[in-house]
Design an enzyme around this catalytic site. Structure first.
Site, PDB file in Angstrom:
ATOM      1  N   ALA A  64      -2.513  -8.544   9.194  1.00 10.94           N
ATOM      2  CA  ALA A  64      -1.933  -9.872   9.010  1.00 10.94           C
ATOM      3  C   ALA A  64      -2.377 -10.845  10.093  1.00 10.94           C
ATOM      4  O   ALA A  64      -2.735 -11.991   9.799  1.00 10.94           O
ATOM      5  CB  ALA A  64      -0.409  -9.771   8.974  1.00 10.94           C
ATOM      6  N   LYS A 103       0.854  -1.187   0.000  1.00  6.12           N
ATOM      7  CA  LYS A 103       0.000   0.000   0.000  1.00  6.12           C
ATOM      8  C   LYS A 103       0.887   1.234   0.000  1.00  6.12           C
ATOM      9  O   LYS A 103       1.193   1.792   1.050  1.00  6.12           O
ATOM     10  CB  LYS A 103      -0.925  -0.014   1.217  1.00  6.12           C
ATOM     11  CG  LYS A 103      -1.869  -1.213   1.249  1.00  6.12           C
ATOM     12  CD  LYS A 103      -2.658  -1.286   2.535  1.00  6.12           C
ATOM     13  CE  LYS A 103      -3.586  -2.495   2.537  1.00  6.12           C
ATOM     14  NZ  LYS A 103      -4.323  -2.622   3.817  1.00  6.12           N
ATOM     15  N   LYS A 137      -4.714   6.241   2.855  1.00  5.33           N
ATOM     16  CA  LYS A 137      -5.243   5.998   4.207  1.00  5.33           C
ATOM     17  C   LYS A 137      -4.104   5.880   5.217  1.00  5.33           C
ATOM     18  O   LYS A 137      -4.292   6.168   6.404  1.00  5.33           O
ATOM     19  CB  LYS A 137      -6.142   4.758   4.220  1.00  5.33           C
ATOM     20  CG  LYS A 137      -5.454   3.444   3.860  1.00  5.33           C
ATOM     21  CD  LYS A 137      -4.840   2.741   5.039  1.00  5.33           C
ATOM     22  CE  LYS A 137      -4.021   1.551   4.591  1.00  5.33           C
ATOM     23  NZ  LYS A 137      -3.346   0.870   5.719  1.00  5.33           N
ATOM     24  N   ASN A 172       1.130   2.730  11.168  1.00  6.54           N
ATOM     25  CA  ASN A 172       1.002   4.147  10.832  1.00  6.54           C
ATOM     26  C   ASN A 172       0.361   4.928  11.971  1.00  6.54           C
ATOM     27  O   ASN A 172       0.796   6.034  12.299  1.00  6.54           O
ATOM     28  CB  ASN A 172       0.180   4.302   9.544  1.00  6.54           C
ATOM     29  CG  ASN A 172       0.907   3.782   8.326  1.00  6.54           C
ATOM     30  OD1 ASN A 172       1.750   4.467   7.762  1.00  6.54           O
ATOM     31  ND2 ASN A 172       0.601   2.558   7.921  1.00  6.54           N
TER      32      ASN A 172
END
Length: 327
Positions: free
Chosen positions: A139, A107, A190, A255
Site C-alpha cells: 500500500a 488475498k 504466497k 505475514n
C-alpha cells in the site's frame, strides 16, 4: 473510457488504490468507509496518517461513509480483508448498479467453506461480474507513486482488459488475465510461504534456506493451482512468483513479520494472527490439498506450527528428511 469507480474499504490498501486511480485522472473515484469520523477527517485533512503517514491524498478523490455512495459506480473494488468480504457483499450488494463489476482486492480463501473469494462473491452477488486484483504491491509504495505492477483477472479477457485500462495509471500498471483461479491462489498461498520464510529468518537458519523455501514453495503453489483448475503459467507471473518474492523478503509484509515472531519463539498476539491472511490460508490450503491429494509439505508444516501441533524444530527436520525425489 471514463469510469465511475468506488473503492470500499478505507484501510491502507483501499486508500492507496483509491488515491492512485484518482491521480490517473481518467475516472471519478470515491473511497467508501464504515467509520463516519474517519471519513470526515480524510475529507478535511487529505491524510490517513494511521496507515499511510505523510502521504497527501489527491484533491480529486471523494470520500463517503454511506453505502449508497457506490450506486453510480461501474467498477467497485472490495479492499477489506478476505474474511470480511462476504459481509461487505451483503451490506453493499443492494446498492450496486445493474452492470457494476465487483473486484476483490483481498488475498485469501474463505475459511468456512474453502471457496475462492470470486466463488463466494458470485454466490452473494449472482447478478454481477466478479474480478480479482492481486500481485506484488504494498500500500505505501502504491500511495507514494512508486512503480508497481499487478494482475487483474476476470472470467473473460474483454472485462479484464477494460478493468486494467480503467485502473492503471502512470505509476500503477495492471496486466489482464482470464485465470481468476491462478491469480487468487497465488495471492493466498504466497502469504503462507511468507510466514515460512519469516520463521526461517526468525530462527536464523540462513538465506540458503529462504531461497529453498521460495523455490519449493513455488512448486507447491503450481501443483495446487493446476489441481484447482488454474494455469501453471500464472504462478510464474506477477500474482505468483512476483508477489511471493516481495512478501517473502520485505519487512513491510505482515505475514513475514508474523513468521519472524514465530521463529523467534515470541508469544504472538491472537489479534495479530487474526489480521494475517496467511494464518487463515494455511489451514484451509492444507485441508484442501489433502482432499485433492496434492503434496504441499511446506504449507502443511506452517499450518501445524500455527495450530500448535508441530514444533518448529520438528517441522524443519521433517522437511529436510523427506524421501529424496526429482525436482
Amino acid at each position: 473510457m471514463s469510469e465511475n469507480i468506488a473503492v470500499v474499504g478505507s484501510g491502507a490498501f483501499g486508500t492507496a488504490l483509491a488515491a492512485v486511480i484518482a491521480l490517473a485522472g481518467r475516472s471519478a473515484v470515491t473511497l467508501v468507509g464504515r467509520d463516519p469520523s474517519l471519513i470526515a477527517d480524510l475529507k478535511a485533512e487529505r491524510l490517513h496518517d494511521a496507515v499511510l503517514p505523510g502521504i497527501l491524498l489527491p484533491d480529486t478523490l471523494e470520500f463517503s461513509a454511506e453505502a449508497d455512495a457506490i450506486t453510480g459506480a461501474s467498477i467497485v473494488l472490495f479492499a477489506m480483508p478476505s474474511q470480511a468480504q462476504a459481509d461487505a457483499a451483503r451490506q453493499y450488494g443492494p446498492y450496486l448498479c445493474k452492470d457494476a463489476v465487483v473486484v476483490t482486492c483481498a488475498k485469501g480463501i474463505e475459511r468456512a467453506t474453502g471457496n475462492l473469494l470470486t466463488d463466494m462473491l458470485e454466490r452473494e452477488l449472482p447478478d454481477h461480474s466478479i474480478a480479482v486484483l492481486s500481485g506484488p504491491g504494498f500500500a505505501a509504495d502504491i500511495a507514494k507513486g512508486l512503480p508497481t505492477a499487478m494482475a487483474i483477472a476476470a472470467a473473460d479477457m474483454e472485462t479484464a482488459e477494460r478493468l486494467a485500462q480503467a485502473i492503471s495509471g502512470r505509476t500503477f500498471r495492471l496486466y489482464a488475465s482470464n485465470d481468476r483461479i491462478g491469480v487468487q491462489l497465488g495471492g493466498a498461498l504466497k502469504n503462507v510461504l511468507a510466514i515460512a520464510c519469516g520463521i526461517v529468518e526468525g530462527r536464523g537458519i540462513g538465506d540458503s534456506a529462504r531461497a529453498a523455501l521460495i523455490a519449493r514453495g513455488l512448486a507447491e503453489m503450481s501443483r495446487f493451482v493446476v489441481a484447482k483448475g488454474g494455469q501453471a503459467d500464472t504462478v510464474r507471473g506477477l500474482s505468483g512468483l512476483g508477489d511471493l518474492v516481495l512478501t517473502a523478503t520485505s519487512h513491510q509484509s505482515r505475514n513475514l513479520r508474523f513468521g519472524i515472531a514465530l521463529g523467534r519463539g515470541e508469544k504472538t498476539d491472537p489479534l495479530q494472527g487474526a489480521l494475517v491472511e496467511g494464518a487463515f490460508a494455511a489451514s484451509v490450503a492444507s485441508r484442501l490439498a489433502a482432499e485433492l491429494k496434492v503434496s504441499m509439505p511446506i504449507t502443511d508444516a506452517v499450518s501445524a506450527i500455527i495450530d500448535g501441533k508441530l514444533d518448529i524444530s520438528e517441522a524443519i527436520e521433517q522437511l529436510m528428511t523427506r524421501p529424496i525425489t526429482t525436482e
